[in-house]
Design a protein around this motif. Structure first.
Motif, short mmCIF file in Angstrom:
data_model
loop_
_atom_site.label_atom_id
_atom_site.label_comp_id
_atom_site.label_asym_id
_atom_site.label_seq_id
_atom_site.Cartn_x
_atom_site.Cartn_y
_atom_site.Cartn_z
N GLY A 100 -2.97 1.98 20.11
CA GLY A 100 -2.40 1.64 21.30
C GLY A 100 -1.07 2.08 21.41
N LYS A 101 0.06 1.25 21.55
CA LYS A 101 1.52 1.76 21.34
C LYS A 101 2.36 1.64 19.98
CE LYS A 101 2.66 2.10 25.71
NZ LYS A 101 3.14 3.24 26.48
N GLU A 102 1.38 1.63 19.07
CA GLU A 102 1.83 1.71 17.85
C GLU A 102 1.40 2.58 16.67
OE1 GLU A 102 2.95 -2.87 16.39
OE2 GLU A 102 1.07 -2.42 16.32
N LEU A 103 1.95 3.05 15.64
CA LEU A 103 1.56 4.03 14.75
C LEU A 103 1.48 3.26 13.90
CD1 LEU A 103 1.08 6.90 13.64
CD2 LEU A 103 3.47 7.12 12.82
N VAL A 104 0.08 2.99 13.17
CA VAL A 104 -0.30 2.29 11.83
C VAL A 104 -0.48 3.14 10.86
CG1 VAL A 104 -2.08 0.44 11.13
CG2 VAL A 104 -1.46 0.44 13.59
N MET A 105 0.38 2.70 9.60
CA MET A 105 0.26 3.72 8.53
C MET A 105 -0.21 2.90 7.29
SD MET A 105 3.45 6.05 8.97
CE MET A 105 4.57 4.60 9.35
N GLN A 106 -1.05 3.59 6.38
CA GLN A 106 -1.41 3.04 4.91
C GLN A 106 -0.76 3.71 4.09
OE1 GLN A 106 -5.53 3.02 5.56
NE2 GLN A 106 -5.63 0.87 6.85
N LEU A 107 0.34 3.41 3.38
CA LEU A 107 0.89 3.94 2.62
C LEU A 107 1.09 3.56 1.14
CD1 LEU A 107 4.07 4.84 4.88
CD2 LEU A 107 2.25 6.33 4.53
N GLY A 108 0.01 2.88 0.74
CA GLY A 108 -0.14 2.33 -0.55
C GLY A 108 0.66 0.84 -0.82
N TYR A 109 0.97 0.17 0.10
CA TYR A 109 1.66 -0.99 0.25
C TYR A 109 0.50 -1.87 0.23
CZ TYR A 109 6.33 1.36 1.10
OH TYR A 109 7.36 2.05 0.98
N SER A 110 0.88 -3.37 -0.02
CA SER A 110 -0.18 -4.46 0.22
C SER A 110 -0.77 -4.48 1.57
CB SER A 110 0.33 -5.64 -0.27
OG SER A 110 1.35 -6.17 0.12
N HIS A 111 0.20 -4.12 2.60
CA HIS A 111 0.18 -4.32 4.16
C HIS A 111 0.15 -2.86 4.67
CE1 HIS A 111 4.31 -4.27 3.29
NE2 HIS A 111 4.48 -3.83 4.41
N ASP A 112 -0.43 -2.88 6.28
CA ASP A 112 -0.33 -1.78 7.00
C ASP A 112 1.19 -1.75 7.40
OD1 ASP A 112 -2.76 -1.51 6.37
OD2 ASP A 112 -3.56 -1.78 8.35
N VAL A 113 1.85 -0.51 7.57
CA VAL A 113 3.20 -0.27 8.01
C VAL A 113 2.89 -0.11 9.66
CG1 VAL A 113 5.06 0.93 8.27
CG2 VAL A 113 4.10 0.44 6.13
#
Length: 177
Positions: A100-113
């Motif tokens: 949608g209007k967001e960039l969702v990144m998985q960067l090794g954190y416990s949550h998505d950025v």
């Protein structure tokens, strides 16, 4: 005398440039931008070219002469062809996607950025490890790319993180036994 400032900025076909007082505005196929020039600088439109000159011989006028010329050049290039910054993601399990209007990144954190995409900026993820930021405002494109990179800058031991496509990460050797 400024080497950059003395060159006029050519206006390509399809771009409409208007100089009124201290305001220079450019309108092209990608959008429209405007710039307010400081009082020490004079900008005029002559023969399809924008000419920038200092009004006086003050230090501020000499400093801002080439800067103003470059800002006008970036403005005209942006509305005609646009700017693109490519980012690469390195690391096991690191990936990005546009939802949608967001960039969702998985960067090794416990949550998505989740990064909200600002107006006037287009972000594409052709591969899960490649991000392309594009738009007509050079400053805004660079700022958005720097903010995305700021979530996980590349680290020197394994090179994991988000880096510019043209960036080289200086690697360190690590521990020895």
């Amino acid at each position: 005398m400024s080497r950059i400032g003395k060159h006029p900025v050519p206006v390509p076909a399809g771009v409409d440039v208007n100089v009124s007082g201290q305001t220079v505005s450019a309108k092209g196929k990608l959008g429209s931008l405007s710039l307010t020039v400081i009082d020490d600088i004079l900008a005029t439109l002559e023969d399809g070219k924008v000419v920038v000159a200092p009004r006086n011989d003050s230090k501020r006028a000499r400093n801002m002469w080439a800067t103003t010329r470059t800002l006008i050049s970036n403005m005209i290039t942006g509305v005609s062809t646009g700017y693109t910054v490519n980012l690469e993601i390195n690391g096991v399990g690191y990936r990005a996607a546009v939802q949608g209007k967001e960039l969702v990144m998985q960067l090794g954190y416990s949550h998505d950025v989740k990064y909200p995409i600002p107006e006037g900026i287009a972000i594409k993820c052709d591969k899960p490890t490649a991000i392309s930021v594009s738009g007509f405002d050079k400053q805004k494109v660079g700022q958005v790319a720097a903010e995305i990179r700021g979530w996980k800058p590349p680290e020197p031991y394994k090179g994991k993180g988000i880096k510019y496509e043209t960036e080289t990460v200086l690697r360190k050797e690590g521990k020895k036994k």
